[in-house]
Write an enzyme that holds these catalytic residues in place. Structure first.
Site, mmCIF file in Angstrom:
data_model
loop_
_atom_site.group_PDB
_atom_site.id
_atom_site.type_symbol
_atom_site.label_atom_id
_atom_site.label_comp_id
_atom_site.label_asym_id
_atom_site.label_seq_id
_atom_site.Cartn_x
_atom_site.Cartn_y
_atom_site.Cartn_z
ATOM 1 N N THR A 6 -38.689 16.925 -33.693
ATOM 2 C CA THR A 6 -38.866 15.358 -32.969
ATOM 3 C C THR A 6 -40.638 15.112 -32.826
ATOM 4 O O THR A 6 -41.058 15.873 -31.883
ATOM 5 C CB THR A 6 -38.059 14.766 -31.537
ATOM 6 O OG1 THR A 6 -36.991 15.444 -32.187
ATOM 7 C CG2 THR A 6 -38.302 13.612 -30.981
ATOM 8 N N GLU A 7 -41.061 13.219 -33.497
ATOM 9 C CA GLU A 7 -42.125 13.772 -33.041
ATOM 10 C C GLU A 7 -43.581 14.063 -33.771
ATOM 11 O O GLU A 7 -44.181 14.848 -33.200
ATOM 12 C CB GLU A 7 -42.460 13.004 -31.418
ATOM 13 C CG GLU A 7 -41.154 12.136 -31.048
ATOM 14 C CD GLU A 7 -41.189 10.887 -31.568
ATOM 15 O OE1 GLU A 7 -42.057 10.377 -32.379
ATOM 16 O OE2 GLU A 7 -40.090 9.891 -31.268
ATOM 17 N N LEU A 8 -42.821 15.459 -34.323
ATOM 18 C CA LEU A 8 -43.655 16.973 -35.007
ATOM 19 C C LEU A 8 -43.779 17.156 -33.310
ATOM 20 O O LEU A 8 -45.242 17.947 -33.787
ATOM 21 C CB LEU A 8 -44.750 15.970 -35.654
ATOM 22 C CG LEU A 8 -44.162 15.623 -37.289
ATOM 23 C CD1 LEU A 8 -45.518 15.064 -37.910
ATOM 24 C CD2 LEU A 8 -43.494 16.541 -37.994
ATOM 25 N N TRP A 67 -47.478 14.111 -33.219
ATOM 26 C CA TRP A 67 -48.292 13.356 -34.030
ATOM 27 C C TRP A 67 -48.497 11.988 -33.279
ATOM 28 O O TRP A 67 -48.650 10.428 -33.885
ATOM 29 C CB TRP A 67 -47.467 12.768 -35.834
ATOM 30 C CG TRP A 67 -45.631 12.408 -35.324
ATOM 31 C CD1 TRP A 67 -44.885 11.488 -34.474
ATOM 32 C CD2 TRP A 67 -45.273 11.948 -36.024
ATOM 33 N NE1 TRP A 67 -44.489 11.309 -34.637
ATOM 34 C CE2 TRP A 67 -44.011 11.601 -35.972
ATOM 35 C CE3 TRP A 67 -44.911 12.114 -38.234
ATOM 36 C CZ2 TRP A 67 -42.928 10.139 -37.235
ATOM 37 C CZ3 TRP A 67 -44.549 11.848 -38.694
ATOM 38 C CH2 TRP A 67 -43.372 10.929 -38.383
ATOM 39 N N SER A 111 -35.493 10.221 -28.599
ATOM 40 C CA SER A 111 -37.112 9.813 -27.646
ATOM 41 C C SER A 111 -36.812 8.923 -27.255
ATOM 42 O O SER A 111 -38.054 8.016 -26.678
ATOM 43 C CB SER A 111 -37.916 10.532 -28.679
ATOM 44 O OG SER A 111 -38.044 10.052 -29.669
#
Lengths: 401, 428
Positions: free
Chosen positions: A144-146, A298, A346
């Site tokens: 998730t979200e890198l 990211w 998230s």
């Protein structure tokens, strides 16, 4: 030169207006109407037409054009419920053999920072969903979200993954190039592909910005930038939200024409090849090891976790959410577990971010609430009700307690 | 840059927010190196001028042959003042004047016994007369002083501003601290409305204390949007106060409404929200501090809802009792139906009390660390109160950021913006 295109597809379950007097009364936490409406809108504006474009590109350029998707479990579930044509459209892409589907946490959650057990459970759930829908066994992982750290690398390695995607954060890379293959310092078998954020964000964030001195961005100009990358480099990783096409950047900005045009130019004029993360990682040799003791992501300038965690609102909500884990595990009720997972997304924590008070128009754009305080109150009302339910069920599950 | 400014009250003799606002603004203007001539109807001699020239309108001598009775276009600018109270000259002098000024048609029995008029400077029965008379004195002041720009605060001084503009030809700024709609809801006093509208039409620029007020000015008064500019109020740092005793003698948390109990302040919405909260949370008490025409109705409503043991009325609070009330509160609610700016939430935040404010307040435009609800959204208000009391994340965030945020809202920003506006007007 290799180009690695990966698109993130995600839609959260947005919360309904859930007041404190609803606590203990009902568990209609999610705004079914808004979720359906938004999903259908985005499908119409983005997923369906963008898939069409990619399908044409694959048909036209054959082996030279491949792409990767990561589709969150919640997006898949909502497609099935609200707009099954989107699933069919992705299946068509899957059938070409030119598309890799990445593994991620089913709930698009931040669980990797909190619970190893639940993290692995969610990844397993997502793997299963990808297998069921697209007949692929996932070989590359994107969190998730890198979000990435040494600790997360270890867990991903334990699950048998040899490739993972993350951000080419400057403070990690220093002078080194993001356009190389790396591997983890703690589990050297895990190869890392790093997002080239400049070239990715040129499309994702800046494409339609008229104040940008490079506006308008043409396919010719963009491919000339790709060509300026050093010949010592191996792969340019262009990672972005799929909603960039038609949703964040409207059709009227010419984003679809751009998507149609630039791969052809890159392949035919510049001799580039579009490959999936799995293929790139298998073909290249890692340059060097990356040591990432603190999580990177990211998001924003800082490329850290502060968009989701760190202020008092976020931290408290996050703590309270995962305090329920043990009980929910013990009760083992399907619906309860599912609901708890929907609350892990998230996005809920992103809405509570206070950073956009000073900067970040991006945060404001994606936030359905007037303020992080409103987001927090709604979330806590829902979580209070869920806690009550857990308490009640726990009482009946373990009599005498 | 010399500014001739017309106010109605000045500290310490104030009865509303207008005097406080004028004081804060003018001090900041002096810091921004503007020169001020500040006119008030009545000076008591103990006003802290602090570098500006304060002019006492009650001390301005008027003579019947003063040119000020004639404005630039030769028309008589006398307003319809109850002539028996006309204070400017002796009867003979007035008759002489009246003969000279052919356009004065009616001269009634007049009482001429003073050359100055002693303004009360208050808001009494003869307010409208005082407002008009103030305008006449203003023209004399404008004639006898040098200045570059005229600035008038609220409708009470608009006629003064208009007269000063006519006499001097200098540009006029009128400042809307509150509109008649804020004060009276839909039951506006037409005379006041007319003065407000005339003032804004005659002005070269209109300053509104919030976007909300700017909107009212444009929509309800039909003023050209191009000449209406928002300049948000600031707050002065609090005076040094001795600490007050804030001991509570009961365990429940306290949610407070503090203000006039009038239509504008939305007290009934606070009561309905309190009722909703009490249905779920019995660890809370509500306090309505203040008085006003709606108080009896509010007390009846609380009794009707059967929550009298949890909802308390303190009457009007002053001085240390106000600080004590803030000190005891766990949440502060300002449910105003219409609040051009609204300074009280800032005082609560200074005492580390989380605030819930209506979106229909100007202060909502400048505050980030506050919960904002529509005044009519009783469910949303109840939810915000409940969340503030029960979810600790909010409390710690407000504690951490609230005070700082208030300290950042300064009059200096307003003064600088005003300076720019003046500059622009003078060099247009």
């Amino acid at each position: 030169m290799n180009i690695c295109l990966y698109f993130q597809v995600h839609q959260p379950y947005r919360l309904a207006t859930y007041r404190f007097f609803d606590i203990g009364d009902h568990d209609q936490y999610f705004d079914a109407y808004a979720n359906r409406f938004i999903l259908q809108q985005v499908a119409e504006k983005c997923y369906l037409p963008a898939n069409e474009v990619l399908l044409e590109l694959i048909e036209r350029y054959g082996d030279d054009f491949k792409v990767a998707f990561s589709i969150s479990g919640m997006a898949l579930e909502q497609f099935k419920a609200y707009e099954p044509k989107v699933i069919e459209s992705f299946q068509k892409l899957a059938n070409t053999g030119s598309v890799e589907f990445l593994a991620e946490t089913w709930a698009h959650s931040l669980v990797s920072l909190k619970s190893k057990k639940e993290f692995k459970a969610q990844v397993a759930l997502h793997e299963q969903a990808i297998w069921d829908l697209f007949g692929q066994k996932t070989v590359s992982f994107r969190n998730t979200e890198l979000i990435y750290s040494n600790k997360i690398a270890q867990m991903v390695d334990e699950m048998g993954y040899t490739t993972m995607l993350t951000e080419g954060a400057k403070h990690i890379l220093g002078w080194r190039s993001p356009n190389k293959l790396y591997n983890s310092a703690v589990v050297p078998g895990l190869r890392l592909l790093l997002k080239n954020f400049r070239l990715s964000d040129d499309i994702a964030f800046r494409f339609s910005n008229r104040e940008w001195n490079e506006w308008p961005l043409t396919a010719e100009k963009y491919v000339s930038w790709l060509q300026q990358v050093s010949s010592d480099d191996d792969v340019i990783n262009l990672f972005m939200d799929y909603e960039t096409f038609g949703e964040h950047q409207w059709k009227e900005t010419g984003i679809f024409d751009f998507l149609k045009a630039f791969p052809g130019l890159a392949i035919e004029e510049a001799g580039m090849r579009f490959k999936t993360p799995g293929i790139v990682a298998a073909e290249l040799k890692p340059e060097t090891e990356l040591d990432v003791p603190y999580p990177i992501s990211w998001a924003d300038e800082e490329r850290d976790l502060t968009a989701w965690l760190g202020n008092e609102l976020q931290d408290e909500a996050f703590e309270k959410l995962y305090q329920l884990e043990e009980d929910i595990d013990r009760i083992a009720d399907e619906k309860l577990l599912h609901t708890w997972r929907l609350l892990q997304t998230s996005d809920h924590f992103y809405y509570m971010c206070t950073k956009w008070f000073s900067d970040g128009d991006v945060h404001k754009y994606f936030n359905p609430y007037n303020s992080p305080y409103d987001a927090y109150i709604h979330y806590m009302n829902v979580l209070s009700d869920l806690s009550l339910r857990v308490q009640n069920m726990n009482g009946s599950a373990t009599p005498g307690k | 840059m010399q500014v001739l400014m017309f106010g109605w009250e000045f500290p310490p003799h104030i009865s509303g927010g207008l005097g406080t606002a004028c004081y804060g603004l003018t001090k900041a203007m002096l810091r921004a190196e503007m020169d001020l001539l500040f006119v008030v109807p009545k000076l008591h001699g103990d006003e802290p001028g602090e570098g500006m020239e304060l002019i006492n309108a009650s001390g301005v001598e008027m003579h019947p042959d003063d040119e000020v009775f004639q404005s630039a276009d030769g028309k008589i600018s006398l307003f319809e003042i109850d002539s028996t109270l006309l204070p400017y000259a002796t009867e003979e002098e007035y008759l002489k004047l009246a003969n000279e000024l052919a356009k004065v048609q009616q001269v009634k029995k007049l009482q001429w016994d003073a050359k100055t008029y002693s303004f009360s400077g208050g808001y009494g029965k003869s307010l409208m007369e005082e407002v008009k008379r103030y305008a006449i004195v203003a023209s004399k002041i404008a004639k006898t002083h040098d200045f570059d720009i005229i600035h008038a605060h609220d409708w009470l001084t608009y006629l003064a501003g208009i007269e000063a503009r006519k006499i001097s030809g200098k540009p006029l700024v009128v400042h809307m601290h509150a509109t008649e709609f804020d004060r009276s809801g839909q039951h506006v006093n037409p005379a006041v409305f007319e003065i407000e509208q005339t003032g804004m039409q005659a002005a070269d620029k209109v300053v509104a204390v919030s976007h909300l007020t700017r909107d009212t000015v444009i929509k309800k008064y039909g003023i050209d949007p191009d000449k209406v500019i928002t300049v948000h109020n600031g707050v002065d740092p609090p005076a040094e106060k001795s600490p007050v005793d804030t001991t509570k003698h009961f365990p429940e948390r306290i949610v407070t409404f503090l203000g006039r109990v009038t239509y504008q302040k939305g007290p009934e919405y606070f009561i309905e929200a309190a009722h909703k909260v009490l249905q779920r949370d019995d660890n809370v008490r509500f306090v309505m501090a203040g008085s006003g025409d709606m108080l009896p109705r509010m007390i009846r409503r609380v009794a009707e809802l059967g929550m009298g043991t949890r909802f308390h009325f303190t009457g009007f609070l002053r001085g240390a009792d106000v600080d004590r009330m803030y000190g005891m509160s766990d949440a502060y609610v300002m449910p105003s139906v219409s609040e051009p700016f609204g300074i009280s939430p800032l005082e609560a935040m200074r005492s580390n009390v989380p605030v819930i404010i209506s979106k229909q307040s100007g202060v909502a435009e400048v505050l980030k660390h506050a919960l904002k609800v529509d005044y009519w959204d009783v469910d949303g208000m109840a939810d915000a109160i409940y969340g503030t009391l029960n979810y600790p994340g909010l409390r710690s965030m407000f504690k951490k950021h609230g005070k700082n945020e208030v300290e950042g809202i300064k009059w200096d920003q307003a003064a600088h913006k005003l300076k720019k506006i003046y500059h622009h007007m003078l060099h247009e």
